[in-house]
Design an enzyme around this catalytic site. Structure first.
Site, PDB file in Angstrom:
ATOM      1  N   ASP A  85      17.071  48.193  37.287  1.00  0.00           N
ATOM      2  CA  ASP A  85      17.833  46.909  36.664  1.00  0.00           C
ATOM      3  C   ASP A  85      19.045  47.863  36.167  1.00  0.00           C
ATOM      4  O   ASP A  85      19.080  48.606  35.489  1.00  0.00           O
ATOM      5  CB  ASP A  85      16.388  46.453  36.145  1.00  0.00           C
ATOM      6  CG  ASP A  85      15.513  45.671  35.773  1.00  0.00           C
ATOM      7  OD1 ASP A  85      15.340  46.008  37.243  1.00  0.00           O
ATOM      8  OD2 ASP A  85      14.448  45.245  34.926  1.00  0.00           O
TER       9      ASP A  85
ATOM     10  N   ASP B 294       8.978  39.174  41.151  1.00  0.00           N
ATOM     11  CA  ASP B 294       9.457  40.322  41.058  1.00  0.00           C
ATOM     12  C   ASP B 294       7.472  41.264  41.846  1.00  0.00           C
ATOM     13  O   ASP B 294       7.066  40.072  42.586  1.00  0.00           O
ATOM     14  CB  ASP B 294       8.990  40.203  39.251  1.00  0.00           C
ATOM     15  CG  ASP B 294       9.894  41.112  38.997  1.00  0.00           C
ATOM     16  OD1 ASP B 294      10.329  41.903  40.047  1.00  0.00           O
ATOM     17  OD2 ASP B 294      10.531  40.917  37.282  1.00  0.00           O
TER      18      ASP B 294
HETATM   19  C1  GLA Z   1      11.714  43.247  36.582  1.00  0.00           C
HETATM   20  C2  GLA Z   1      12.969  42.875  37.003  1.00  0.00           C
HETATM   21  C3  GLA Z   1      13.997  42.056  36.242  1.00  0.00           C
HETATM   22  C4  GLA Z   1      13.593  41.288  34.865  1.00  0.00           C
HETATM   23  C5  GLA Z   1      12.045  41.675  34.183  1.00  0.00           C
HETATM   24  C6  GLA Z   1      11.139  40.321  34.030  1.00  0.00           C
HETATM   25  O1  GLA Z   1      12.575  44.455  35.752  1.00  0.00           O
HETATM   26  O2  GLA Z   1      13.148  44.017  38.091  1.00  0.00           O
HETATM   27  O3  GLA Z   1      14.806  41.863  36.955  1.00  0.00           O
HETATM   28  O4  GLA Z   1      12.969  39.701  36.111  1.00  0.00           O
HETATM   29  O5  GLA Z   1      11.733  42.458  35.641  1.00  0.00           O
HETATM   30  O6  GLA Z   1       9.817  41.347  33.328  1.00  0.00           O
END
Ligand code: GLA
Length: 392
Positions: free
Chosen positions: A215, A160
């Site tokens: 997301d 990430d």
């Molecule tokens: C980010 C990523 C998600 C998930 C969260 C976890 O938002 O884009 O897919 O992995 O972090 O904290």
């Protein structure tokens, strides 16, 4: 005269130096991310969409069991991926430590269990100082963490981009790629910078997949904004290296069956990774039917590895097409509108012959042979997904 000869030589040297450098001092230590690890888009499951920080050894074991008993594994879902919140701290030697309350047997034992089911285990970290949920990130621990994952038997890592201020993603993620190569275990490398640093530019030589958007959520509006915005990125995908419009929400309850069909169809046409994000042990028959439709999955997993694109749109209607190995085509007739509408597919819009055979992939039905075009009646927020090919 003297001056101009010197400056001519200097110019010549400046022009040739990059060539010499490339030949005499080849760039070292930067192999491309291995393509054979994800020849087709990765398929599996990830904890985040449904469980957030509620990950545990028990959840992973139960999910792995259910992936076998429900037929998900047989349909091609292979990776069981733990997302954020599995890690708590680093020990005195800097090694990352799994939460002992949530993972009492440790990750190695869990990986052995998942492998015993014929599945693979994935894990999550962050390129910055901390994960998005504030757990320790991998910054300055890239090789140490890669070696830990390899020793545990990890098969997939998602990295990430939280708490990474001031870092260059192309550089940081390449560091991680090289650490994984050095650690020596084949590990699928998933880049997750949410598409904010044009990862499709540097991602193909760095990772096996790269997120192209922020997301997803379990709502038609969000899913469709993401899915339908992927047109144009198809030129960056190829076997081993995929655009990733985020994980699936199918079965999490926020969309109708038609909307989830749109979600699955679009992701398949996009050659997107298919990472289910639902509660697998308790999924309904309808969710199972949505996730395991083999004809739709076959479009996603087609060996030619060509990402589909939009070929036509008018108002709320869109037609997307993905060329398949052997010359046939997968087509999605999408209705983003608020009522049932008719969509006409002109065969010349998808480069199909004047006379073509059609099959409806969601209904598992051959529709027969048509000349010139085909008209479908498409539900609100729904899709008719077709395979189109030239009759013998
Ligand atoms: C980010 C990523 C998600 C998930 C969260 C976890 O938002 O884009 O897919 O992995 O972090 O904290």
């Amino acid at each position: 005269m003297q001056f101009s000869r010197i400056s001519f030589a200097a110019c010549l040297l400046a022009l040739l130096l990059p060539t010499f450098q490339g030949t005499i001092f080849p760039q070292t230590g930067s192999p491309d991310a291995p393509s054979q690890l994800a020849k087709t888009p990765p398929m599996g499951w990830n904890s985040w969409n449904k469980f957030g920080c509620g990950v545990s050894e028990r959840l992973i074991r139960e999910t792995a069991d259910a992936m076998v008993t429900t037929g998900m594994k047989d349909a091609g879902y292979q990776y069981v991926n733990i997302d954020d919140c599995w890690q708590v701290r680093r020990d005195d030697a800097g090694n990352i430590v799994a939460d002992p309350a949530k993972f009492p047997s440790g990750i190695k034992v869990l990986a052995d269990y998942v492998h015993s089911k014929g599945l693979k285990l994935g894990i999550y970290t962050d390129a910055g100082t901390n994960t998005c949920e504030g757990r320790p990130g991998s910054l300055n621990h890239e090789l140490q963490d890669a070696k830990t994952y390899a020793a545990w038997g990890i098969d997939y890592v998602k990295v990430d981009w939280c708490h990474a201020e001031g870092l260059d993603p192309a550089v940081q993620y390449a560091k991680f790629r090289d650490a994984l190569a050095q650690a020596g275990r084949p590990i699928v490398f998933s880049i997750c910078d949410w598409g904010v640093n044009a990862p499709w530019q540097w991602g193909p030589k760095t990772g096996n997949l790269w997120r192209t958007t922020e997301d997803i959520s379990d709502h038609y509006d969000r899913m469709s904004v993401i899915g339908f915005s992927q047109d144009g990125l198809e030129k960056f995908a190829r076997p081993g290296h995929w655009n990733d419009p985020d994980m699936l929400e199918v079965g999490n309850g926020g969309m109708t069956r038609d909307e989830y069909r749109t979600h699955m169809s679009l992701w398949a046409l996009l050659a997107a990774p298919l990472l289910a994000g639902n509660d697998v042990p308790s999924m309904t028959a309808e969710t199972k039917e949505l996730l395991t439709n083999r004809e739709v999955i076959a479009v996603d997993q087609d060996e030619a590895g060509i990402q589909g694109h939009r070929v036509w749109d008018e108002g709320p209607l869109e037609i997307w097409m993905k060329p398949l190995a052997g010359g046939s085509r997968a087509v999605g007739l999408f209705n983003r509108g608020e009522s049932r509408l008719k969509i006409t597919l002109p065969f010349n819009a998808i480069g199909a012959p004047e006379k073509a055979n059609l099959r409806n992939l969601w209904e598992h039905k051959d529709l027969g042979s048509f000349t010139g075009s085909y008209v479908a009646d498409v539900a609100k927020h729904g899709v008719v997904m077709l395979k189109v090919w030239q009759p013998k």
